[in-house]
Enzyme design. Sequence first.
Site, PDB file in Angstrom:
ATOM      1  N   ALA A  66      22.462  18.247 -17.254  1.00 43.48           N
ATOM      2  CA  ALA A  66      22.141  19.604 -18.140  1.00 43.48           C
ATOM      3  C   ALA A  66      22.734  19.089 -19.448  1.00 43.48           C
ATOM      4  CB  ALA A  66      22.915  20.697 -17.492  1.00 43.48           C
ATOM      5  N   GLY A 111      23.053  17.354 -13.543  1.00 43.23           N
ATOM      6  CA  GLY A 111      21.800  18.000 -13.252  1.00 43.23           C
ATOM      7  C   GLY A 111      20.764  17.232 -12.859  1.00 43.23           C
ATOM      8  N   GLU A 114      21.117  16.718  -9.160  1.00 46.36           N
ATOM      9  CA  GLU A 114      20.785  17.978  -8.584  1.00 46.36           C
ATOM     10  C   GLU A 114      19.192  18.225  -8.614  1.00 46.36           C
ATOM     11  OE1 GLU A 114      23.336  19.951 -11.534  1.00 46.36           O
ATOM     12  OE2 GLU A 114      24.574  21.080  -9.765  1.00 46.36           O
ATOM     13  N   GLU A 134      30.404  16.143 -13.716  1.00 46.64           N
ATOM     14  CA  GLU A 134      30.772  17.390 -14.544  1.00 46.64           C
ATOM     15  C   GLU A 134      32.302  17.804 -14.769  1.00 46.64           C
ATOM     16  OE1 GLU A 134      28.486  17.328 -11.914  1.00 46.64           O
ATOM     17  OE2 GLU A 134      26.736  18.435 -12.645  1.00 46.64           O
TER      18      GLU A 134
HETATM   19  N1  COA Z   1      23.391  16.489 -22.441  1.00 43.14           N
HETATM   20  C1  COA Z   1      23.077  16.117 -23.808  1.00 43.14           C
HETATM   21  N2  COA Z   1      22.724  14.993 -24.293  1.00 43.14           N
HETATM   22  C2  COA Z   1      23.037  13.812 -23.638  1.00 43.14           C
HETATM   23  C3  COA Z   1      23.364  14.054 -22.348  1.00 43.14           C
HETATM   24  C4  COA Z   1      23.463  15.336 -21.695  1.00 43.14           C
HETATM   25  N3  COA Z   1      23.659  15.321 -20.559  1.00 43.14           N
HETATM   26  N4  COA Z   1      23.655  12.892 -21.831  1.00 43.14           N
HETATM   27  C5  COA Z   1      23.307  11.899 -23.007  1.00 43.14           C
HETATM   28  N5  COA Z   1      22.848  12.776 -23.985  1.00 43.14           N
HETATM   29  C6  COA Z   1      22.394  12.045 -25.332  1.00 43.14           C
HETATM   30  C7  COA Z   1      23.746  11.570 -26.167  1.00 43.14           C
HETATM   31  O1  COA Z   1      24.601  12.627 -26.802  1.00 43.14           O
HETATM   32  C8  COA Z   1      23.194  10.678 -27.211  1.00 43.14           C
HETATM   33  O2  COA Z   1      22.586  11.411 -28.210  1.00 43.14           O
HETATM   34  P1  COA Z   1      22.735  11.041 -29.682  1.00 43.14           P
HETATM   35  O3  COA Z   1      22.135   9.714 -29.671  1.00 43.14           O
HETATM   36  O4  COA Z   1      21.925  12.075 -30.579  1.00 43.14           O
HETATM   37  O5  COA Z   1      24.164  10.959 -30.077  1.00 43.14           O
HETATM   38  C9  COA Z   1      22.006  10.047 -26.271  1.00 43.14           C
HETATM   39  O6  COA Z   1      21.748  11.008 -25.299  1.00 43.14           O
HETATM   40  C10 COA Z   1      22.204   8.758 -25.560  1.00 43.14           C
HETATM   41  O7  COA Z   1      23.387   8.774 -24.901  1.00 43.14           O
HETATM   42  P2  COA Z   1      24.674   7.883 -24.890  1.00 43.14           P
HETATM   43  O8  COA Z   1      25.867   8.470 -24.402  1.00 43.14           O
HETATM   44  O9  COA Z   1      24.678   7.443 -26.376  1.00 43.14           O
HETATM   45  O10 COA Z   1      24.141   6.426 -23.975  1.00 43.14           O
HETATM   46  P3  COA Z   1      25.219   5.580 -23.376  1.00 43.14           P
HETATM   47  O11 COA Z   1      24.229   4.653 -22.911  1.00 43.14           O
HETATM   48  O12 COA Z   1      26.186   5.354 -24.203  1.00 43.14           O
HETATM   49  O13 COA Z   1      25.775   6.492 -21.884  1.00 43.14           O
HETATM   50  C11 COA Z   1      25.774   7.889 -20.174  1.00 43.14           C
HETATM   51  C12 COA Z   1      24.914   6.675 -21.066  1.00 43.14           C
HETATM   52  C13 COA Z   1      24.587   8.604 -19.149  1.00 43.14           C
HETATM   53  C14 COA Z   1      26.695   7.373 -19.454  1.00 43.14           C
HETATM   54  C15 COA Z   1      26.217   9.105 -21.070  1.00 43.14           C
HETATM   55  O14 COA Z   1      25.193   9.470 -21.987  1.00 43.14           O
HETATM   56  C16 COA Z   1      26.935  10.296 -20.485  1.00 43.14           C
HETATM   57  O15 COA Z   1      27.983  10.139 -19.911  1.00 43.14           O
HETATM   58  N6  COA Z   1      26.132  11.408 -20.428  1.00 43.14           N
HETATM   59  C17 COA Z   1      26.672  12.547 -19.978  1.00 43.14           C
HETATM   60  C18 COA Z   1      26.464  12.444 -18.479  1.00 43.14           C
HETATM   61  C19 COA Z   1      27.018  13.888 -17.920  1.00 43.14           C
HETATM   62  O16 COA Z   1      28.366  14.230 -17.888  1.00 43.14           O
HETATM   63  N7  COA Z   1      26.213  14.766 -17.313  1.00 43.14           N
HETATM   64  C20 COA Z   1      26.512  16.088 -16.672  1.00 43.14           C
HETATM   65  C21 COA Z   1      26.387  17.075 -17.523  1.00 43.14           C
HETATM   66  S1  COA Z   1      26.783  18.698 -17.012  1.00 43.14           S
END
Ligand code: COA
Length: 260
Positions: A66, A111, A114, A134
């Site tokens: 999400a 999400g 999910e 989460e």
């Molecule tokens: N919501 C909003 N934005 C998200 C996102 C999310 N769930 N997951 C990734 N993004 C965005 C990042 O903020 C970034 O945006 P920016 O370039 O404007 O800063 C972009 O997507 C790329 O993500 P980034 O974190 O730079 O990539 P990465 O390869 O270093 O890491 C992940 C990849 C998936 C490990 C990392 O993005 C992450 O942990 N995301 C969140 C996962 C999460 O907690 N999901 C559950 C949400 S309830």
Amino acid sequence: MPDSPLLTADHGAVRVITINRPDKLNALNAATLDALHAAFDAAERDDAVRVVILTGAGPKAFVAGADIAEMAGLTPVQGRDFSQRGQRMMRRVERMPKPVIAMVNGFALGGGLELAMCCHLRIAADTAKVGQPEINLGLIPGFGGTQRLLRLAGRAAALELCLTGTPVDALRARQLGLVNRVVPAAELETETMQLATQLANAAPLALRGILDCVNVGGECGIEQGLEYETTQFGLVFSTGDMREGTQAFLERRKPEFSGS
Ligand code: COA
């Protein structure tokens, strides 16, 4: 629609719906949840569509969860509403009367997992990672993750994934029963399309009967589930496709199912 967070493309009877926010790793904001809901409504209504493939744009992610930026400032009531909005969409996918295949091309987190769990089949690239992170945000899964993980992979896996927040790789996900198949990333599209085409050539009303039986059976006792299966089994005898399938077998030819 230039601003749509989705791309849709038809390949014969297979509709591919692609979540198209690659710069945000296809994170599900409210607009994307609503667009997905509408896209599944449209795919259900369209008789030419027999199978749906759901995937994410770009090389990195199916869906990375999400949208955290959108969630960060929500009040408790807005948080509950966001959860309900997501859950309604997920349920809509799960209750789709046509097979839905998740093509998991990368991260399926929060999400994203999910959503993949609501699809009827999941094919993952060997590079994919899935999890419920989460907890790392001080949150809990809110689009059905605690409930569907429990039902799909059991209590131990549900608790491990949700309590630790640590993602697992595609092979472990396969071992846990979270994905049906793992294929090399370069072969993901071909393999998924092959499976989708196989299903698109099957009898649509029988596919629907199976989806209904498994959906109902997952939520009721065995007696009620068996009774439901019996009724659905009887109903299938009213279809032209059942006549065609049995006749084709007896005549030693390939059946052609029209959905009648
Ligand atoms: N919501 C909003 N934005 C998200 C996102 C999310 N769930 N997951 C990734 N993004 C965005 C990042 O903020 C970034 O945006 P920016 O370039 O404007 O800063 C972009 O997507 C790329 O993500 P980034 O974190 O730079 O990539 P990465 O390869 O270093 O890491 C992940 C990849 C998936 C490990 C990392 O993005 C992450 O942990 N995301 C969140 C996962 C999460 O907690 N999901 C559950 C949400 S309830």
